[in-house]
Design an enzyme around this catalytic site. Structure first.
Site, PDB file in Angstrom:
ATOM      1  N   SER A  91      42.594  40.102  35.443  1.00  0.00           N
ATOM      2  CA  SER A  91      43.066  39.411  34.235  1.00  0.00           C
ATOM      3  C   SER A  91      44.587  39.484  34.093  1.00  0.00           C
ATOM      4  CB  SER A  91      42.411  40.017  32.990  1.00  0.00           C
ATOM      5  OG  SER A  91      41.010  39.951  33.098  1.00  0.00           O
TER       6      SER A  91
HETATM    7  N1  SAM Z   1      38.360  44.041  34.676  1.00  0.00           N
HETATM    8  C1  SAM Z   1      38.639  43.410  35.942  1.00  0.00           C
HETATM    9  C2  SAM Z   1      39.943  43.827  36.559  1.00  0.00           C
HETATM   10  O1  SAM Z   1      40.697  44.591  35.904  1.00  0.00           O
HETATM   11  O2  SAM Z   1      40.185  43.434  37.694  1.00  0.00           O
HETATM   12  C3  SAM Z   1      38.579  41.911  35.866  1.00  0.00           C
HETATM   13  C4  SAM Z   1      37.205  41.442  35.784  1.00  0.00           C
HETATM   14  S1  SAM Z   1      36.868  39.787  36.277  1.00  0.00           S
HETATM   15  C5  SAM Z   1      37.740  38.833  35.105  1.00  0.00           C
HETATM   16  C6  SAM Z   1      35.169  39.748  35.735  1.00  0.00           C
HETATM   17  C7  SAM Z   1      34.242  40.607  36.557  1.00  0.00           C
HETATM   18  O3  SAM Z   1      32.982  40.662  35.916  1.00  0.00           O
HETATM   19  C8  SAM Z   1      33.987  40.054  37.952  1.00  0.00           C
HETATM   20  O4  SAM Z   1      34.310  41.007  38.915  1.00  0.00           O
HETATM   21  C9  SAM Z   1      32.487  39.749  37.941  1.00  0.00           C
HETATM   22  O5  SAM Z   1      31.864  39.926  39.186  1.00  0.00           O
HETATM   23  C10 SAM Z   1      31.985  40.723  36.898  1.00  0.00           C
HETATM   24  N2  SAM Z   1      30.707  40.389  36.260  1.00  0.00           N
HETATM   25  C11 SAM Z   1      30.260  39.183  35.831  1.00  0.00           C
HETATM   26  N3  SAM Z   1      29.041  39.328  35.270  1.00  0.00           N
HETATM   27  C12 SAM Z   1      28.724  40.644  35.337  1.00  0.00           C
HETATM   28  C13 SAM Z   1      27.606  41.430  34.914  1.00  0.00           C
HETATM   29  N4  SAM Z   1      26.527  40.895  34.305  1.00  0.00           N
HETATM   30  N5  SAM Z   1      27.624  42.756  35.148  1.00  0.00           N
HETATM   31  C14 SAM Z   1      28.674  43.333  35.759  1.00  0.00           C
HETATM   32  N6  SAM Z   1      29.757  42.650  36.193  1.00  0.00           N
HETATM   33  C15 SAM Z   1      29.786  41.333  35.962  1.00  0.00           C
END
Ligand code: SAM
Length: 218
Positions: free
Chosen positions: A63
């Protein structure tokens, strides 16, 4: 080399975060400390401190720094707090949380991302972060309740199971809306009744999808 990134971080904090009214000194200090350039792909290192999200592979993103700061400030973390993060991604947000709280539990659905984040967080000494691979829309029941929960992917609606895993007084910060645009919400659980929630609107945002049984379909 290290000094160059330190300077970029100081500039990032001043020009992108402090200037947009993030005031919590603990959050500003953590953002000035965690080496964001290590959480992006090698080819994108020079863009790590820019004012935008970046791809991290697997069609996912790290992000924008300001959004990380805004969500973290809204969590209102104290040193003794136990935090749940849904969407480990690169592990960057987990490291920021680990600077501010006692323990962090983070769930990622993509195993390769979880593995990479684990190795990096170990290398940097963030041993107070536990990572699990799975569908975070169920939360982490064995470790509940949490003082704060952050969802770093866009949800179609507020996942009730996560509200249930908050302490009374606990905060949940998440993007809710359509697949194309969401509103960043801060919910505070006011009592044992899970419907007794205070809701604050932190503004518009755009995240990748929260995919899972209580999120979007894959
Ligand atoms: N917090 C992260 C960082 O600092 O890099 C950014 C996260 S990215 C915007 C969103 C993440 O959520 C992705 O890696 C995606 O695979 C994960 N994601 C989506 N749905 C999910 C779920 N139901 N459970 C766990 N992870 C999930």
């Amino acid at each position: 080399m290290i000094d160059r990134y330190k300077k970029q971080r100081v500039r990032m904090v001043d020009s992108q975060i402090r200037s947009r009214n993030i005031k919590d000194e603990r959050v500003l200090k953590a953002m000035g400390k965690v080496p964001r350039h290590l959480f992006v792909d090698e080819g994108l290192v020079d863009q790590a401190y820019n004012d935008n999200p970046l791809p991290i592979g697997e069609r996912q993103t790290i992000s924008q720094p300001y959004i990380v700061a805004l969500m973290t400030e809204a969590l209102d973390l104290r040193e003794k707090d136990k935090v749940l993060e849904i969407g480990t991604g690169s592990g960057y947000q987990s490291a920021i949380l680990a600077e501010l709280a006692a323990s962090v539990f983070s769930i990622e659905r993509v195993a390769t991302l979880a593995g990479r984040a684990r190795r990096l967080l170990d290398y940097l000494g963030y041993y107070n972060v536990a990572i699990r691979v799975g569908d975070g829309t169920y939360g982490w029941r064995e470790e509940a309740p949490f003082d704060a929960i952050i969802i770093t992917a866009g949800a179609p609606k507020i996942p009730k199971l996560l509200v249930e895993q908050l302490t009374v007084g606990g905060r949940l910060v998440l993007p809710v809306g359509s697949r194309h645009s969401q509103t960043l919400l801060k919910l505070t659980r006011m009592s044992e009744d899970i419907n007794d929630i205070r809701e604050e609107d932190l503004g518009g945002c755009r995240f990748v999808d929260l995919i899972g049984d209580y999120g979007w379909e894959d």
